[in-house]
Design a protein around this motif. Structure first.
Motif, PDB file in Angstrom:
ATOM      1  N   GLY A 139      10.737  54.021 -22.992  1.00  0.00           N
ATOM      2  CA  GLY A 139      11.808  54.032 -23.985  1.00  0.00           C
ATOM      3  C   GLY A 139      11.354  53.703 -25.393  1.00  0.00           C
ATOM      4  N   SER A 140      10.167  53.114 -25.534  1.00  0.00           N
ATOM      5  CA  SER A 140       9.664  52.786 -26.867  1.00  0.00           C
ATOM      6  C   SER A 140       8.875  53.921 -27.503  1.00  0.00           C
ATOM      7  CB  SER A 140       8.765  51.543 -26.798  1.00  0.00           C
ATOM      8  OG  SER A 140       7.570  51.810 -26.073  1.00  0.00           O
ATOM      9  N   SER A 141       8.689  55.018 -26.774  1.00  0.00           N
ATOM     10  CA  SER A 141       7.907  56.131 -27.312  1.00  0.00           C
ATOM     11  C   SER A 141       8.716  56.919 -28.335  1.00  0.00           C
ATOM     12  CB  SER A 141       7.456  57.054 -26.178  1.00  0.00           C
ATOM     13  OG  SER A 141       8.552  57.800 -25.671  1.00  0.00           O
ATOM     14  N   GLN A 142       8.031  57.752 -29.080  1.00  0.00           N
ATOM     15  CA  GLN A 142       8.696  58.561 -30.089  1.00  0.00           C
ATOM     16  C   GLN A 142       9.438  59.750 -29.486  1.00  0.00           C
ATOM     17  OE1 GLN A 142       8.925  58.077 -33.682  1.00  0.00           O
ATOM     18  NE2 GLN A 142       8.561  56.110 -32.683  1.00  0.00           N
ATOM     19  N   ASP A 143       9.097  60.107 -28.255  1.00  0.00           N
ATOM     20  CA  ASP A 143       9.757  61.224 -27.575  1.00  0.00           C
ATOM     21  C   ASP A 143      10.156  60.791 -26.166  1.00  0.00           C
ATOM     22  OD1 ASP A 143       9.455  63.104 -29.686  1.00  0.00           O
ATOM     23  OD2 ASP A 143       7.371  63.404 -29.107  1.00  0.00           O
ATOM     24  N   PRO A 144      11.211  59.986 -26.014  1.00  0.00           N
ATOM     25  CA  PRO A 144      11.596  59.504 -24.692  1.00  0.00           C
ATOM     26  C   PRO A 144      12.404  60.535 -23.901  1.00  0.00           C
ATOM     27  CG  PRO A 144      13.022  58.558 -26.354  1.00  0.00           C
ATOM     28  CD  PRO A 144      12.029  59.399 -27.088  1.00  0.00           C
ATOM     29  N   ILE A 145      11.811  61.711 -23.747  1.00  0.00           N
ATOM     30  CA  ILE A 145      12.465  62.853 -23.093  1.00  0.00           C
ATOM     31  C   ILE A 145      11.425  63.556 -22.224  1.00  0.00           C
ATOM     32  CG2 ILE A 145      13.884  64.925 -23.463  1.00  0.00           C
ATOM     33  CD1 ILE A 145      13.919  64.096 -26.480  1.00  0.00           C
ATOM     34  N   ILE A 146      11.853  64.088 -21.105  1.00  0.00           N
ATOM     35  CA  ILE A 146      11.057  65.018 -20.300  1.00  0.00           C
ATOM     36  C   ILE A 146      11.913  66.253 -20.072  1.00  0.00           C
ATOM     37  CG2 ILE A 146      10.169  65.482 -17.980  1.00  0.00           C
ATOM     38  CD1 ILE A 146       9.101  62.649 -17.899  1.00  0.00           C
ATOM     39  N   ALA A 147      11.341  67.431 -20.275  1.00  0.00           N
ATOM     40  CA  ALA A 147      12.088  68.677 -20.077  1.00  0.00           C
ATOM     41  C   ALA A 147      11.145  69.756 -19.574  1.00  0.00           C
ATOM     42  CB  ALA A 147      12.753  69.129 -21.371  1.00  0.00           C
ATOM     43  N   PHE A 148      11.600  70.524 -18.599  1.00  0.00           N
ATOM     44  CA  PHE A 148      10.814  71.663 -18.111  1.00  0.00           C
ATOM     45  C   PHE A 148      11.750  72.697 -17.514  1.00  0.00           C
ATOM     46  CE2 PHE A 148      10.739  68.206 -15.007  1.00  0.00           C
ATOM     47  CZ  PHE A 148      11.140  68.798 -13.829  1.00  0.00           C
ATOM     48  N   HIS A 149      11.242  73.881 -17.281  1.00  0.00           N
ATOM     49  CA  HIS A 149      12.056  74.983 -16.764  1.00  0.00           C
ATOM     50  C   HIS A 149      11.160  75.941 -15.987  1.00  0.00           C
ATOM     51  CE1 HIS A 149      10.376  77.401 -20.049  1.00  0.00           C
ATOM     52  NE2 HIS A 149      10.706  76.413 -20.881  1.00  0.00           N
ATOM     53  N   LEU A 150      11.760  76.936 -15.364  1.00  0.00           N
ATOM     54  CA  LEU A 150      10.980  77.861 -14.543  1.00  0.00           C
ATOM     55  C   LEU A 150       9.880  78.539 -15.348  1.00  0.00           C
ATOM     56  CD1 LEU A 150      13.693  79.613 -12.320  1.00  0.00           C
ATOM     57  CD2 LEU A 150      12.079  77.811 -11.659  1.00  0.00           C
ATOM     58  N   GLY A 151      10.156  78.812 -16.604  1.00  0.00           N
ATOM     59  CA  GLY A 151       9.159  79.472 -17.441  1.00  0.00           C
ATOM     60  C   GLY A 151       8.014  78.582 -17.839  1.00  0.00           C
ATOM     61  N   SER A 152       8.100  77.260 -17.570  1.00  0.00           N
ATOM     62  CA  SER A 152       7.004  76.355 -17.917  1.00  0.00           C
ATOM     63  C   SER A 152       6.207  75.929 -16.691  1.00  0.00           C
ATOM     64  CB  SER A 152       7.540  75.109 -18.636  1.00  0.00           C
ATOM     65  OG  SER A 152       8.283  74.286 -17.761  1.00  0.00           O
ATOM     66  N   LYS A 153       6.284  76.727 -15.638  1.00  0.00           N
ATOM     67  CA  LYS A 153       5.532  76.403 -14.426  1.00  0.00           C
ATOM     68  C   LYS A 153       4.047  76.630 -14.665  1.00  0.00           C
ATOM     69  CE  LYS A 153       6.033  76.855  -9.421  1.00  0.00           C
ATOM     70  NZ  LYS A 153       6.759  77.547  -8.328  1.00  0.00           N
TER      71      LYS A 153
END
Length: 539
Positions: A313-327
């Motif tokens: 939570g202290s990072s600058q990008d506290p997100i994870i995101a992926f999709h079928l096209g990023s396999k």
């Protein structure tokens, strides 16, 4: 302009102000289209509007809004001297309709007439009901995080998040793009100190660069990649909603795309259902998928569609995101097994079931997260098996960079003459710092905050991550794996750990060792004294 934009697939939206005309003291003149106006007499002949078409219900002495807590004044009086139209008049309403019809006839795709703002700090837990907050239907809504007006508001209750709060801005934009509501608009702006400042005279440059005072939010990796995420998600619904009730949420868009947020100050470490088929996926927030290989963190989705997530939570990008096209199609992990009766520096059974090995020297990075006190230093010790040190080299360019910052001095001095990773502490001839011997291979306290003096781009995780970067010959290590432990000048060795499978790996380590496991040619991230947290990313 509209015709050219439409031909290029660019949509045009009109930002329309329909509640007032110009200031009362603007005087008279000719508008840009040649029509005459007289603000003091309240005549605007191009519409036409006359004195009877402006506010007749205002009760304030000046005719302006004098008390912003009085809803009658806010609705019926002039804002900052701008002539308030009589919105209740059928004639005025019809003229506004005529104006919008004319805009649509020109070829514009839509219009922005009003804005709804959510004041205060919202908790992520409430966002599952966000659809019920909306005033407009999905097909009529243009959604955005900020605009040129909101950027220039003084900070206070309800002010918009802008590029000046980049961490929160990326989170807000990612949510906007991931939620199936409205037509999203991405902001692209320039830096400014004064509200009235115009754009820079020079262009921002090409090839993805953003210079000369421009901000180019639309070129930020996190935002650019989330546009593709939204395109991949299409019209799929929100599914697999997860929340811990403490500002940590995750959800999928059908079985096509997945995203998770941590707006809590601590660590988010959990296993959640992603909705996606099994495989290795590139986290598009921390990196890009290039030629089948991920430049950021890789997430392993198991056969039950679940994935282990770690977000600081202290990072600058506290997100994870992926999709079928990023396999990910390249760089899958090799199977490996360790015994469980090791001591620090001793492994009785080496990695088994090795089919291939990396070759030649490759850059290798280890991060150990440890919150330390003033004066505390962290070192790394390790090797391959009992009394088997690993030859290492510190990257030349890295050392040149370190010389430029006093904060790097101890790391630089202790890395001189450090030619191997071993369990024995300092080597003969290894550099000293103000007469103090090194206690192993030196590590460096780093931050992912680009505004911090301790920022390094390799750290995408947060503060308190001690970094060790070297090159080593991966072909000398079966499977490329080696063991290590942290060593502090205050605590000595960290406690024994039972390291589980790392995020980014396709298999567990079988019988767990009591040391951490890293991989040559990869970035390995662990936490001091814990074996249930580990990330491996191909460099």
């Amino acid at each position: 302009m509209v015709t050219r934009c439409n031909a290029a697939g660019v949509k045009v939206y009109i930002d329309a102000v329909i509640n007032h005309m110009t200031a009362a003291d603007a005087g008279s003149g000719v508008g840009s289209d040649g029509s005459q106006y007289d603000s003091r007499g309240k005549y605007f002949r191009g519409v036409p509007y006359g004195p009877n078409d402006f506010g007749r219900r205002c009760k304030s002495a000046s005719g302006n809004i004098e008390n912003y807590n009085d809803p009658n004044e806010v609705r019926n009086c002039d804002l900052l001297g701008l002539l308030d139209l009589e919105g209740g008049s059928p004639y005025v309403r019809q003229k506004i309709v005529d104006y919008f019809d004319d805009i649509l006839d020109i070829g514009a795709d839509g219009k922005k007439m009003a804005e709804t703002f959510l004041a205060g700090r919202l908790t992520l837990n409430t966002l599952s009901n966000v659809q019920s907050w909306m005033m407009l239907s999905n097909e009529d809504a243009l959604v955005f995080v900020d605009d040129q007006n909101k950027q220039r508001e003084a900070p206070g209750n309800g002010h918009s998040i802008t590029f000046k709060q980049s961490r929160e801005y990326k989170m807000a934009t990612a949510f906007m793009l991931s939620w199936p509501y409205g037509v999203p608009r991405i902001m692209s702006s320039y830096d400014f100190k004064d509200d009235w400042a115009g754009p820079p005279p020079a262009s921002p440059n090409q090839a993805g660069l953003c210079e000369n005072g421009w901000i180019c939010e639309h070129r930020w990796r996190q935002i650019t990649n989330m546009v593709e995420w939204r395109n991949q998600a299409g019209n799929t619904p929100v599914e697999n909603w997860w929340s811990n009730g403490n500002n940590q949420i995750a959800y999928s868009r059908g079985s096509v795309a997945f995203i998770a947020f941590n707006n809590y100050d601590g660590i988010m470490q959990t296993s959640v259902t992603t909705g996606l088929p099994a495989g290795q996926y590139c986290d598009i927030i921390s990196g890009d998928l290039l030629n089948g290989t991920c430049t950021g963190m890789t997430i392993a989705v198991e056969s039950d569609s679940k994935a282990k997530l770690f977000i600081d939570g202290s990072s600058q990008d506290p997100i994870i995101a992926f999709h079928l096209g990023s396999k990910v199609s390249n760089g899958s992990a090799l199977p490996v097994s360790f015994s469980n009766n090791s001591i620090a520096g001793t492994t009785s059974s080496q990695p088994a079931n090795i089919t291939t090995s990396p070759s030649n020297e490759e850059n290798t990075i280890v991060f150990i997260r440890k919150i330390t006190s003033y004066g505390e230093k962290v070192f790394i010790r390790g090797g391959y098996g009992k009394d088997m040190p690993i030859p290492i080299k510190y990257p030349y360019m890295n050392l040149q960079t370190l010389k430029r910052k006093a904060w790097y001095q101890a790391y630089r001095d202790w890395s001189q003459g450090d030619t191997e990773l071993s369990w024995d502490g300092a080597e003969n001839g290894q550099g000293m710092r103000n007469g103090e011997k090194s206690l192993g291979s030196p590590m460096l306290w780093t931050s992912s905050n680009s505004g911090s003096n301790e920022y390094v781009p390799e750290n995408t995780f947060g503060d308190h991550y001690w970094m060790w970067e070297v090159t080593m010959d991966c072909s000398k290590l079966p499977g490329g794996y080696f063991e290590f432990k942290g060593y502090s000048n205050k605590d000595g060795y960290e406690s024994n750990v039972r390291q589980e499978k790392c995020l980014g790996e396709t298999t567990s380590y079988g019988k767990y060792p009591i040391n951490h496991v890293a991989k040559c040619g990869h970035k390995t991230v662990v936490e001091w004294g814990r074996g249930n947290f580990c990330i491996m990313q191909r460099i």
